[in-house]
Design a protein around this motif. Structure first.
Motif, PDB file in Angstrom:
ATOM      1  N   ALA A   6      -3.323   8.260  -3.307  1.00 24.52           N
ATOM      2  CA  ALA A   6      -2.015   8.562  -2.720  1.00 24.52           C
ATOM      3  C   ALA A   6      -1.158   9.354  -3.706  1.00 24.52           C
ATOM      4  O   ALA A   6      -0.386  10.228  -3.323  1.00 24.52           O
ATOM      5  CB  ALA A   6      -1.301   7.273  -2.303  1.00 24.52           C
ATOM      6  N   ALA A  44      -0.421   4.135   3.533  1.00 26.39           N
ATOM      7  CA  ALA A  44       0.623   3.108   3.398  1.00 26.39           C
ATOM      8  C   ALA A  44       0.429   1.975   4.396  1.00 26.39           C
ATOM      9  O   ALA A  44       0.748   0.818   4.104  1.00 26.39           O
ATOM     10  CB  ALA A  44       2.002   3.739   3.568  1.00 26.39           C
ATOM     11  N   ALA A 102       0.830  -1.214   0.000  1.00 29.43           N
ATOM     12  CA  ALA A 102       0.000   0.000   0.000  1.00 29.43           C
ATOM     13  C   ALA A 102       0.863   1.263   0.000  1.00 29.43           C
ATOM     14  O   ALA A 102       0.373   2.355  -0.261  1.00 29.43           O
ATOM     15  CB  ALA A 102      -0.952  -0.013   1.201  1.00 29.43           C
ATOM     16  N   VAL A 136      -4.302   3.706  -3.444  1.00 23.80           N
ATOM     17  CA  VAL A 136      -2.848   3.829  -3.599  1.00 23.80           C
ATOM     18  C   VAL A 136      -2.484   4.426  -4.953  1.00 23.80           C
ATOM     19  O   VAL A 136      -1.838   5.467  -5.037  1.00 23.80           O
ATOM     20  CB  VAL A 136      -2.168   2.457  -3.394  1.00 23.80           C
TER      21      VAL A 136
END
Lengths: 379, 393
Positions: A97, A117, A55, A93
């Protein structure tokens, strides 16, 4: 840069393949679907993936990630494509992210990247409003109100909407629907007042959702990056997302092609394996050529993200256009070459074409990206 | 300064001093290529000067061993030489089937005497070679060839005919597939002979093509005496050499038509057709086809790089190279079809100075042969299906 994986990357590929075959195979997807799972993904499995660092694979070490780059994330996504593994890796992710890492303030990065993460927080992008991917048509509005903004609008096809902790909402701060500029990205709690989500299960058995934003109040520090650069940030995130989706599609195509080749060798009709027929052999060989092209554009594009190439948009559209085209061909032929059994739910090959179509459409399909490729090439 | 940097400096200096100005402009077309040979054809006298100078240094074949007259350069040096040549726009000094096809096979399968005899002449462009492969009854099914070579003690007596022999009418020597035995399977009993086209009993007849050009010939052998020493490899084992050589030919053909850094076809289309109000090419269907072509060409380029990189890294089996001939030639045909669409009806003019004497339609027609020569696309697909995908026969 040489268009090959290095030792460390090859080890990651093997490790991901082994783990996913064991724990997140097509059988796991089937079980998830048949049990009508509330979350739509396995939280235990996602935690295991996060514990292995997946992740945070592309997230810098300073924010709790592994810093393997997008080539690392692409390797995992390709193996997930092969196994049709379900997880929030794409939504939280690959997309969210990335948006936070590229556009977020230091405080936003500190607050969110380590949490993503570690697998504890899921964030997703709320972008689409109509039937197709068309960011410039965004009509949701963010109207200045004191120090903050008030967001209203309706978002569709939001991946993992009902299980996300936070949404990155794209809303218009200037201009009219149809303008490429004037978009802002806002971090919004899914449980904030005025936000409602409704789960939608897609043809590939994965989570999507509709998000309604009814005068949702956000403060200035919930703006991701700055409003002036929102449209550019969004394009950059979408370029990376499309390359990641292409990596997943590539894995899916390779697996479904290999299964089909095995079937051609096994299945007998007219007293011979059907793979002896030239009518099928030539179609198989053409697909092989297509797949080799798809592999090349995926690795080239993943490397380009990490190298910070300035023609990333052109490459991203080339990548998504080519891989989507190949995925359509390979997944259709997989059904056709399997014949009647390919039409049955009991046989796994049908799962591949379902996932292929969703991944092709997400953030623009072959025709969208071919058009964009021409536009970026100035014709 | 590293040795490689030193080599670059010396190379740059030598090229500056030795590459004539007329050889620093691109070739005007196939007619402007220099092929060497006993009676070299020239469109400019400096073609021979340039080729001779490069040949003397072995740089017409920079990676071949120096003991046979090659350049003896390592991979990095060859790369530097190519970069430095490209920097000043230097032309390929010598076009040659001896270099692109026969040479690599000769180095691998030839006797020491054969190498000593033939390689230096190939390097220096003194002998122009042609390839005797296809026959009237042996095209895609090449191994069914019937040209006979009978054992007469100290020599073979060759009888039969070849077809699609490129530039046979201009070549000095031929490398030729012949049948020395027809008792086994069709792949057995094939022998690889080298002989002089000036030998008694050899005649050639050019074939006029749809492009209006005659790059190919029919070649006839009537009691041609070929010394036994001219057998390359073992008698009856010529098929192995033939296949090896075909991989070089296919690599050469798959590279045909790669753009030379000039304007892209889509840019030409914008100039000739114009844009619509939305800033897109004013022919949406053509625009889509052009985008797909240019995208595919880019990705095909990445694929050739990837396969090279994988080979260098010792990864994979190099199987992907099997798609090059098939994909590269089909792509080239698509490109020329789209050129016709871009240039319109005017692009089809066949004669007249105003229309470049039909350069485009002639080149377009020539591309139709790309997916036939050196193994048709269908043969290439058979090879991929059987050898790479392992589909049963």
């Amino acid at each position: 840069m040489a268009l090959v994986l290095n030792e460390e990357q090859l080890m990651l590929k093997d490790a991901a393949a082994g783990f996913l075959q064991e724990k997140a195979s097509v059988a796991a997807l089937r079980a998830l679907r048949d049990s009508r799972d509330e979350a739509g993904y396995s939280k235990e499995l996602w935690q295991e993936m996060a514990d292995m660092g997946w992740a945070g694979i592309a997230i810098p070490e300073a924010y709790g990630g592994l810093d393997y780059g997008y080539i690392g994330l692409g390797i995992v996504l390709e193996q997930m494509g092969r196994n049709l593994s379900v997880s929030p890796l794409q939504s939280s992710v690959l997309v969210a992210a990335t948006a936070i890492a590229l556009g977020g303030s230091e405080a936003q990065k500190q607050a969110l990247l380590p949490a993503i993460a570690s697998g504890e927080t899921i964030v997703t992008l709320a972008l689409q409003e109509g039937p197709h991917h068309a960011p410039h048509k965004t009509a949701a509005t963010a109207i200045a109100d004191g120090d903050g903004y008030v967001i209203s609008g309706r978002k569709v096809m939001v991946a993992d909407a009902h299980v996300a902790d936070k949404l990155i909402v794209v809303a218009r701060t200037a201009g009219e629907p149809g303008d490429a500029e004037g978009l802002g990205l806002f971090l919004v709690d899914r449980e904030a007042t005025g936000v409602s989500t409704e789960r939608v299960i897609m043809v590939d058995s994965r989570n999507s959702g509709t998000v309604t934003l009814d005068s949702v109040q956000v403060s200035a520090d919930q703006v991701l990056g700055s409003l002036d650069t929102g449209s550019a940030l969004l394009q950059q995130v979408l370029d990376i997302a499309n390359i990641g989706l292409s990596a997943e599609l590539l894995g899916l195509c390779l697996e479904s092609f290999e299964r089909t080749m095995e079937y051609l060798k096994d299945r007998k009709q007219f007293g011979a394996a059907i793979g002896t027929f030239q009518g099928l052999q030539h179609r198989a060989a053409e697909m092989y050529a297509d797949l080799e092209l798809a592999k090349s554009v995926v690795i080239r594009s993943l490397q380009a993200i990490d190298a910070g190439d300035d023609n990333l948009s052109l490459l991203a559209s080339a990548c998504k256009a080519k891989v989507s085209q190949v995925a359509a061909r390979v997944s259709n032929e997989a059904i056709q070459m399997h014949g009647g059994i390919g039409m049955t739910d009991e046989f796994d090959i049908g799962f591949f074409i379902k996932r292929a179509r969703v991944a092709q459409q997400t953030f623009g399909d072959h025709s969208y990206h071919l058009d964009r490729y021409a536009t970026l090439s100035a014709f | 300064m590293s040795e490689l940097e030193q080599f670059r400096l010396e190379t740059r200096e030598w090229l500056e001093a030795n590459c004539p100005a007329a050889m620093r402009v691109p070739e005007a077309g196939d007619d402007d290529q220099y092929w060497g040979g006993r009676n070299p054809e020239m469109s400019h006298p400096d073609q021979k000067v340039w080729s001779d100078r490069m040949g003397e240094k072995g740089w017409t074949t920079p990676e071949w061993p120096a003991e046979y007259g090659g350049g003896g350069l390592d991979k990095d040096e060859v790369k530097v030489l190519r970069q430095e040549m490209s920097r000043i726009g230097a032309r390929t000094p010598l076009h040659s089937f001896g270099i692109s096809m026969l040479g690599p096979a000769l180095l691998l399968y030839g006797t020491e005497a054969q190498k000593q005899e033939h390689i230096p002449k190939i390097v220096r462009g003194e002998i122009r070679w042609c390839q005797g492969y296809s026959e009237p009854g042996a095209g895609s099914d090449l191994a069914s060839l019937q040209t006979r070579a009978e054992d007469q003690g100290d020599h073979y007596l060759v009888n039969g005919s070849k077809v699609w022999t490129s530039y046979a009418d201009k070549a000095d020597w031929i490398f030729c597939l012949t049948r020395t035995d027809n008792t086994g399977t069709k792949h057995e009993g094939i022998s690889f002979l080298l002989f002089d086209m000036a030998s008694e009993g050899v005649t050639t007849k050019p074939i006029l093509l749809i492009s209006g050009y005659s790059p190919f010939c029919e070649t006839f052998f009537d009691d041609v005496k070929v010394p036994k020493a001219n057998l390359m490899g073992e008698e009856g084992k010529g098929w192995t050499i033939a296949k090896y050589l075909l991989t070089h030919e296919r690599a050469m053909i798959s590279g045909f038509g790669h753009s030379s850094g000039k304007k892209t076809l889509s840019q030409n289309a914008v100039e000739l057709i114009g844009m619509d109000a939305g800033g897109k090419l004013d022919d949406p269907v053509l625009r889509q086809n052009l985008a797909q072509l240019e995208l595919d060409a880019m990705v095909f380029g990445h694929t050739m790089s990837r396969v090279t990189d994988e080979a260098k890294a010792g990864q994979g089996l190099g199987e992907a190279a099997s798609i090059f001939k098939y994909y590269g030639t089909e792509l080239n045909k698509r490109r020329f079809e789209l050129m016709l669409s871009v240039y319109g009806e005017q692009g089809l003019a066949w004669e007249g100075d105003a229309y470049d004497n039909g350069k485009l339609p002639r080149a377009w027609l020539r591309t139709k042969a790309n997916s036939i020569e050196g193994g048709t696309s269908e043969i290439q697909l058979n090879i991929i299906a059987k050898r790479v995908l392992g589909l049963p026969s």
